[in-house]
Design a protein around this motif. Structure first.
Motif, PDB file in Angstrom:
ATOM      1  N   LEU A 141      -5.991 -13.961 -38.794  1.00 30.87           N
ATOM      2  CA  LEU A 141      -7.326 -14.681 -38.678  1.00 30.87           C
ATOM      3  C   LEU A 141      -8.328 -13.379 -38.927  1.00 30.87           C
ATOM      4  CD1 LEU A 141      -7.090 -17.324 -35.919  1.00 30.87           C
ATOM      5  CD2 LEU A 141      -7.319 -17.765 -38.094  1.00 30.87           C
ATOM      6  N   LYS A 142      -9.442 -13.908 -39.311  1.00 26.26           N
ATOM      7  CA  LYS A 142     -10.745 -13.014 -39.277  1.00 26.26           C
ATOM      8  C   LYS A 142     -11.692 -14.048 -38.565  1.00 26.26           C
ATOM      9  CE  LYS A 142     -13.676 -10.312 -42.260  1.00 26.26           C
ATOM     10  NZ  LYS A 142     -13.704  -9.692 -43.546  1.00 26.26           N
ATOM     11  N   ASP A 143     -12.710 -13.345 -37.822  1.00 28.51           N
ATOM     12  CA  ASP A 143     -13.776 -14.412 -37.279  1.00 28.51           C
ATOM     13  C   ASP A 143     -15.103 -13.966 -37.904  1.00 28.51           C
ATOM     14  OD1 ASP A 143     -14.732 -12.013 -36.042  1.00 28.51           O
ATOM     15  OD2 ASP A 143     -14.184 -12.782 -34.008  1.00 28.51           O
ATOM     16  N   PHE A 170      -3.517 -20.423 -31.643  1.00 29.16           N
ATOM     17  CA  PHE A 170      -4.474 -19.476 -31.726  1.00 29.16           C
ATOM     18  C   PHE A 170      -5.541 -19.372 -30.663  1.00 29.16           C
ATOM     19  CE2 PHE A 170      -6.539 -23.163 -32.775  1.00 29.16           C
ATOM     20  CZ  PHE A 170      -8.037 -22.799 -32.823  1.00 29.16           C
ATOM     21  N   ASN A 171      -6.419 -18.231 -30.221  1.00 30.10           N
ATOM     22  CA  ASN A 171      -7.490 -18.342 -29.516  1.00 30.10           C
ATOM     23  C   ASN A 171      -8.557 -17.363 -29.928  1.00 30.10           C
ATOM     24  OD1 ASN A 171      -6.898 -15.913 -28.270  1.00 30.10           O
ATOM     25  ND2 ASN A 171      -6.589 -16.915 -26.142  1.00 30.10           N
ATOM     26  N   HIS A 172      -9.553 -17.339 -29.099  1.00 32.10           N
ATOM     27  CA  HIS A 172     -10.863 -16.472 -29.452  1.00 32.10           C
ATOM     28  C   HIS A 172     -11.203 -16.079 -28.155  1.00 32.10           C
ATOM     29  CE1 HIS A 172     -12.176 -17.594 -33.404  1.00 32.10           C
ATOM     30  NE2 HIS A 172     -11.547 -18.578 -33.171  1.00 32.10           N
ATOM     31  N   PRO A 173     -11.556 -14.737 -28.081  1.00 37.21           N
ATOM     32  CA  PRO A 173     -12.015 -14.054 -26.911  1.00 37.21           C
ATOM     33  C   PRO A 173     -13.352 -14.425 -26.158  1.00 37.21           C
ATOM     34  CG  PRO A 173     -12.369 -12.651 -28.553  1.00 37.21           C
ATOM     35  CD  PRO A 173     -11.835 -13.854 -29.119  1.00 37.21           C
ATOM     36  N   THR A 174     -14.040 -15.131 -26.994  1.00 39.34           N
ATOM     37  CA  THR A 174     -15.543 -15.534 -26.400  1.00 39.34           C
ATOM     38  C   THR A 174     -15.691 -17.243 -26.726  1.00 39.34           C
ATOM     39  OG1 THR A 174     -16.270 -15.406 -28.836  1.00 39.34           O
ATOM     40  CG2 THR A 174     -16.494 -13.362 -27.218  1.00 39.34           C
ATOM     41  N   PRO A 221      -6.192 -21.626 -25.502  1.00 41.51           N
ATOM     42  CA  PRO A 221      -5.424 -21.554 -26.792  1.00 41.51           C
ATOM     43  C   PRO A 221      -5.757 -23.019 -27.263  1.00 41.51           C
ATOM     44  CG  PRO A 221      -3.910 -21.764 -24.999  1.00 41.51           C
ATOM     45  CD  PRO A 221      -5.426 -21.401 -24.490  1.00 41.51           C
ATOM     46  N   GLY A 222      -5.924 -22.814 -28.832  1.00 38.73           N
ATOM     47  CA  GLY A 222      -5.694 -24.028 -29.750  1.00 38.73           C
ATOM     48  C   GLY A 222      -4.629 -24.087 -30.649  1.00 38.73           C
ATOM     49  N   ASN A 223      -4.344 -25.039 -31.318  1.00 38.87           N
ATOM     50  CA  ASN A 223      -3.372 -25.180 -32.444  1.00 38.87           C
ATOM     51  C   ASN A 223      -3.760 -25.952 -33.471  1.00 38.87           C
ATOM     52  OD1 ASN A 223      -0.794 -24.673 -30.727  1.00 38.87           O
ATOM     53  ND2 ASN A 223      -1.870 -26.333 -29.484  1.00 38.87           N
ATOM     54  N   PHE A 224      -3.155 -25.500 -34.618  1.00 38.99           N
ATOM     55  CA  PHE A 224      -3.560 -26.081 -35.943  1.00 38.99           C
ATOM     56  C   PHE A 224      -2.581 -25.896 -37.070  1.00 38.99           C
ATOM     57  CE2 PHE A 224      -4.926 -21.553 -36.718  1.00 38.99           C
ATOM     58  CZ  PHE A 224      -4.411 -21.464 -38.253  1.00 38.99           C
ATOM     59  N   ASP A 225      -2.302 -26.780 -37.928  1.00 34.68           N
ATOM     60  CA  ASP A 225      -1.254 -26.592 -38.917  1.00 34.68           C
ATOM     61  C   ASP A 225      -1.862 -26.354 -40.340  1.00 34.68           C
ATOM     62  OD1 ASP A 225       0.759 -27.500 -37.090  1.00 34.68           O
ATOM     63  OD2 ASP A 225       0.730 -29.520 -37.724  1.00 34.68           O
ATOM     64  N   LEU A 226      -1.294 -25.605 -41.098  1.00 36.20           N
ATOM     65  CA  LEU A 226      -1.448 -25.489 -42.437  1.00 36.20           C
ATOM     66  C   LEU A 226      -0.387 -26.200 -43.278  1.00 36.20           C
ATOM     67  CD1 LEU A 226      -3.252 -23.962 -44.854  1.00 36.20           C
ATOM     68  CD2 LEU A 226      -1.561 -21.935 -44.523  1.00 36.20           C
ATOM     69  N   ALA A 227      -0.831 -27.040 -44.083  1.00 35.50           N
ATOM     70  CA  ALA A 227       0.262 -27.580 -45.056  1.00 35.50           C
ATOM     71  C   ALA A 227      -0.086 -27.489 -46.312  1.00 35.50           C
ATOM     72  CB  ALA A 227       0.444 -29.105 -44.610  1.00 35.50           C
ATOM     73  N   GLY A 241      -2.639 -13.160 -26.126  1.00 36.05           N
ATOM     74  CA  GLY A 241      -3.648 -14.321 -26.362  1.00 36.05           C
ATOM     75  C   GLY A 241      -4.885 -14.192 -25.811  1.00 36.05           C
ATOM     76  N   LYS A 242      -4.978 -13.027 -24.797  1.00 38.59           N
ATOM     77  CA  LYS A 242      -6.144 -12.978 -23.923  1.00 38.59           C
ATOM     78  C   LYS A 242      -7.073 -11.747 -24.408  1.00 38.59           C
ATOM     79  CE  LYS A 242      -4.551 -16.049 -20.431  1.00 38.59           C
ATOM     80  NZ  LYS A 242      -5.078 -17.346 -20.454  1.00 38.59           N
TER      81      LYS A 242
END
Length: 154
Positions: free
Chosen positions: A134-136, A54-58, A96-102, A26-27
């Protein structure tokens, strides 16, 4: 003596290979990990909830899209891909962050797949696998993650 040296070198090479093949931690790149699903068997009308890390490099404002592919087991040509734009937020690099898809399975009293459209009132038991990535906003893609087999019951 040669066989001992060969064995030691073989074991060392295998260890280096295994230790070198580390999954993305994740880094440094766009990262997605499927942490859990609220079940493995659902009937029409049930809610399924996927929990992600998830996380982002920036650092900065994000505009990510979650790409979702479903693959039904009963149909060889059933790869269906959908896109879900995620809410914009400000990310911190490598944090890192978290999210749910329901979502609700079926919704209209049943579920459909591309091979089961002839008789929409007679749904059979089926299984599928969800794959996500994911696509940024810059077009970078995370590694894909897949659910275990999910069983859908009529």
């Amino acid at each position: 003596m040669k066989s001992k040296v060969a064995k030691i070198l073989s074991v060392a090479a295998i260890l280096l290979f295994v230790l070198g093949c580390k999954k993305n931690d994740g880094k440094g790149k766009l990262y997605l990990n499927l942490k859990s699903v609220n079940g493995n068997s659902f009937v029409s009308g049930d809610n399924v909830v996927f929990s992600f890390e998830f996380n982002h490099p920036t650092t900065g404002e994000t505009k990510d899209t979650l790409i979702i592919r479903t693959k039904f087991f009963t149909c060889s040509n059933s790869n269906v891909t959908a896109k879900q734009v995620l809410p914009t937020f400000t990310s911190t690099a490598d944090y890192p962050g978290n999210f749910d898809l329901a979502f609700k399975i079926g919704g209209g009293g049943s579920y459909t797949n591309p091979c089961n459209i002839v008789n929409t009132n007679n749904y059979r038991k089926d299984s599928l696998i969800y794959t996500f990535w994911l696509k940024d906003k810059d077009g970078n893609l995370s590694d894909s993650v897949s659910s275990d087999k999910i069983i859908l019951k009529p």
